[in-house]
Motif scaffolding. Structure first.
Motif, PDB file in Angstrom:
ATOM      1  N   UNK A   4       0.876  -1.189   0.011  1.00 41.12           N
ATOM      2  CA  UNK A   4      -0.098   0.047  -0.099  1.00 41.12           C
ATOM      3  C   UNK A   4       0.965   1.165  -0.094  1.00 41.12           C
ATOM      4  N   UNK A   5       2.043   1.361   0.593  1.00 39.54           N
ATOM      5  CA  UNK A   5       2.949   2.298   0.804  1.00 39.54           C
ATOM      6  C   UNK A   5       3.381   2.715  -0.576  1.00 39.54           C
ATOM      7  N   UNK A   6       3.720   1.556  -1.311  1.00 38.49           N
ATOM      8  CA  UNK A   6       4.423   1.691  -2.834  1.00 38.49           C
ATOM      9  C   UNK A   6       3.188   2.367  -3.661  1.00 38.49           C
ATOM     10  N   UNK A   7       2.204   1.763  -3.313  1.00 37.22           N
ATOM     11  CA  UNK A   7       1.080   2.219  -4.347  1.00 37.22           C
ATOM     12  C   UNK A   7       0.642   3.759  -4.129  1.00 37.22           C
ATOM     13  N   UNK A   8       1.056   4.359  -3.352  1.00 39.81           N
ATOM     14  CA  UNK A   8       0.845   5.640  -2.726  1.00 39.81           C
ATOM     15  C   UNK A   8       2.016   6.366  -3.104  1.00 39.81           C
ATOM     16  N   UNK A   9       2.971   5.832  -3.841  1.00 34.41           N
ATOM     17  CA  UNK A   9       4.071   6.649  -4.471  1.00 34.41           C
ATOM     18  C   UNK A   9       5.265   6.701  -3.335  1.00 34.41           C
ATOM     19  N   UNK A  10       5.190   6.313  -2.085  1.00 31.45           N
ATOM     20  CA  UNK A  10       6.420   6.293  -1.194  1.00 31.45           C
ATOM     21  C   UNK A  10       7.307   5.382  -1.161  1.00 31.45           C
ATOM     22  N   UNK A  11       8.389   5.608  -0.676  1.00 27.45           N
ATOM     23  CA  UNK A  11       9.460   4.542  -0.600  1.00 27.45           C
ATOM     24  C   UNK A  11       9.039   3.727   0.720  1.00 27.45           C
ATOM     25  N   UNK A  12       9.281   2.331   0.653  1.00 27.04           N
ATOM     26  CA  UNK A  12       9.068   1.358   1.626  1.00 27.04           C
ATOM     27  C   UNK A  12      10.177   0.903   2.195  1.00 27.04           C
ATOM     28  N   UNK A  13      10.409   0.806   3.497  1.00 29.81           N
ATOM     29  CA  UNK A  13      11.887   0.085   4.051  1.00 29.81           C
ATOM     30  C   UNK A  13      11.410  -0.636   5.365  1.00 29.81           C
ATOM     31  N   UNK A  14      11.878  -1.788   5.167  1.00 34.63           N
ATOM     32  CA  UNK A  14      11.593  -2.701   6.468  1.00 34.63           C
ATOM     33  C   UNK A  14      12.944  -3.122   7.252  1.00 34.63           C
ATOM     34  N   UNK A  15      12.907  -3.118   8.402  1.00 34.54           N
ATOM     35  CA  UNK A  15      13.705  -3.442   9.318  1.00 34.54           C
ATOM     36  C   UNK A  15      13.336  -4.709   9.835  1.00 34.54           C
ATOM     37  N   UNK A  16      14.338  -5.702   9.792  1.00 30.31           N
ATOM     38  CA  UNK A  16      14.015  -7.225  10.587  1.00 30.31           C
ATOM     39  C   UNK A  16      15.366  -7.949  10.839  1.00 30.31           C
ATOM     40  N   UNK A  17      14.994  -8.604  11.885  1.00 37.48           N
ATOM     41  CA  UNK A  17      15.973  -9.618  12.324  1.00 37.48           C
ATOM     42  C   UNK A  17      16.466 -10.595  11.491  1.00 37.48           C
ATOM     43  N   UNK A  18      15.488 -10.832  10.438  1.00 36.13           N
ATOM     44  CA  UNK A  18      15.837 -11.965   9.340  1.00 36.13           C
ATOM     45  C   UNK A  18      15.247 -13.226   9.922  1.00 36.13           C
ATOM     46  N   UNK A  19      14.898 -13.620  11.002  1.00 44.92           N
ATOM     47  CA  UNK A  19      14.403 -14.906  11.188  1.00 44.92           C
ATOM     48  C   UNK A  19      13.184 -15.544  10.391  1.00 44.92           C
ATOM     49  N   UNK A  20      12.267 -14.634  10.107  1.00 47.03           N
ATOM     50  CA  UNK A  20      11.058 -14.931   9.429  1.00 47.03           C
ATOM     51  C   UNK A  20      11.306 -15.093   7.986  1.00 47.03           C
ATOM     52  N   UNK A  21      12.614 -14.590   7.272  1.00 48.01           N
ATOM     53  CA  UNK A  21      12.666 -14.260   5.911  1.00 48.01           C
ATOM     54  C   UNK A  21      13.116 -15.592   5.368  1.00 48.01           C
TER      55      UNK A  21
END
Length: 364
Positions: free
Chosen positions: A119-136
């Motif tokens: 949804x963030x991308x659909x509205x024309x904004x950059x999207x950024x994710x912080x994760x510990x990586x466990x679930x990726x």
């Protein structure tokens, strides 16, 4: 020079010929500077942050956020629905915010994370994710690439499993972080996604000697960048690292000089030179020399509707108030405590990268 990610995003927009975005950012920069001077918001925040949840599967020794969620629930606050969170994102877009960072807790534990990123991308904004990586895992990495996320930070606090797992209080955390980066690389190549990958290290006495190996590790696993964050406390004016002895400070100076030299050689280190020069100040608890623009260039909303000017205030639990069903846009322009913005301008308590790098950008 400024933080690498800012340069990368501008280059990306130049390559795409997106003159409108570049014009909006230039105008916003000017209006933010004027907002600071006149003590009045003339535009929306440059950076938005959404804490999608406080829960986490790790118990990292430098983090106190999982307990924050429990305390907010004890106050009787209820979590925002997915529709509520989307309204917050839409408000950021209406205020012409450039991008939103998604954090937690561990945001990958949020069942709505992919929809919010998309949804963030659909509205024309950059999207950024912080994760510990466990679930990726491979499936999650494919979904991240598919929803168009622009950048992903993966926490890596040691160059070996022993160090990282000890800091994160979770056996196997190191292997999970490395595997997450590999999975995202595979997914972005398969989907031809322009997804920026970065290792992020919280620097402390327990890992500062591993910085050279961490840089090599980032290169080995083909991360686009690596960023180093001086350990910060979870209370205002904190005993940040608890290790400001002469030997540790000597290591801090040596590490900062080495990173500055590597940046000059073209090594992809996220920190700006000015931020690296502040490291010793951070660990000796000196006041940050840069005027703080957080009241005008940053805004954080958590999953309970609490609003904060920046991530450090989120960490300290210093809420500006709750949305209470109103729009974020209304809160920003009409309900934001005016005296608090003046208080924020005088704040010099943190050196956390996200806000300090923004302050450096606005204190040329």
């Amino acid at each position: 020079m400024i933080r690498q990610i800012y340069l990368d995003f501008v280059k990306d927009k130049l390559m795409k010929g997106d003159a409108r975005w570049l014009f909006d950012r230039s105008l916003q920069y000017l209006l933010t500077r004027l907002s600071f001077i006149f003590d009045k918001p003339l535009c929306g925040p440059v950076l938005g942050t959404l804490a999608t949840n406080y829960s986490c599967n790790y118990n990292c020794r430098m983090c106190g956020l999982p307990a924050r969620g429990r305390s907010l629930e004890q106050r009787g606050l209820k979590k925002l629905s997915t529709a509520d969170l989307k309204r917050v994102i839409k408000n950021f877009a209406e205020m012409k915010t450039g991008g939103i960072g998604f954090t937690g807790g561990e945001p990958m534990m949020s069942e709505n994370i992919y929809g919010l990123l998309r949804y963030t991308k659909q509205l024309g904004m950059f999207s950024h994710l912080n994760t510990n990586g466990y679930f990726v895992d491979k499936t999650a990495a494919g979904q991240l690439a598919d929803c168009g996320v622009d950048s992903v930070n993966i926490s890596l606090d040691g160059a070996c499993a022993r160090t990282h797992d000890e800091i994160r209080n979770f056996r196997g955390a190191f292997d999970r972080a490395v595997r997450a980066l590999e999975n995202i690389q595979e997914a972005r190549n398969k989907n031809n996604a322009r997804l920026r990958l970065k290792f992020v290290t919280v620097v402390s006495a327990g890992n500062i000697l591993e910085i050279p190996e961490l840089i090599k590790l980032a290169a080995r696993y083909q991360a686009d960048c690596i960023e180093f964050i001086p350990e910060q406390g979870f209370s205002e004016n904190p005993d940040r690292a608890g290790t400001a002895d002469s030997e540790f400070l000597k290591r801090v100076r040596t590490a900062a000089r080495a990173l500055l030299a590597l940046k000059k050689k073209g090594v992809r280190i996220e920190n700006s030179p000015d931020h690296l020069k502040l490291w010793e100040n951070s660990f000796t608890k000196k006041r940050n020399p840069f005027a703080c623009y957080a009241g005008y260039n940053s805004c954080v909303v958590d999953c309970y509707g609490e609003v904060y000017p920046c991530v450090p205030w989120l960490n300290w639990g210093k809420s500006l108030g709750n949305l209470n069903g109103s729009s974020l846009k209304e809160f920003w322009y009409d309900r934001y405590p005016g005296k608090t913005r003046k208080e924020i301008k005088k704040c010099r308590a943190c050196y956390l990268n996200c806000q300090t790098e923004l302050n450096i950008l606005y204190n040329p």
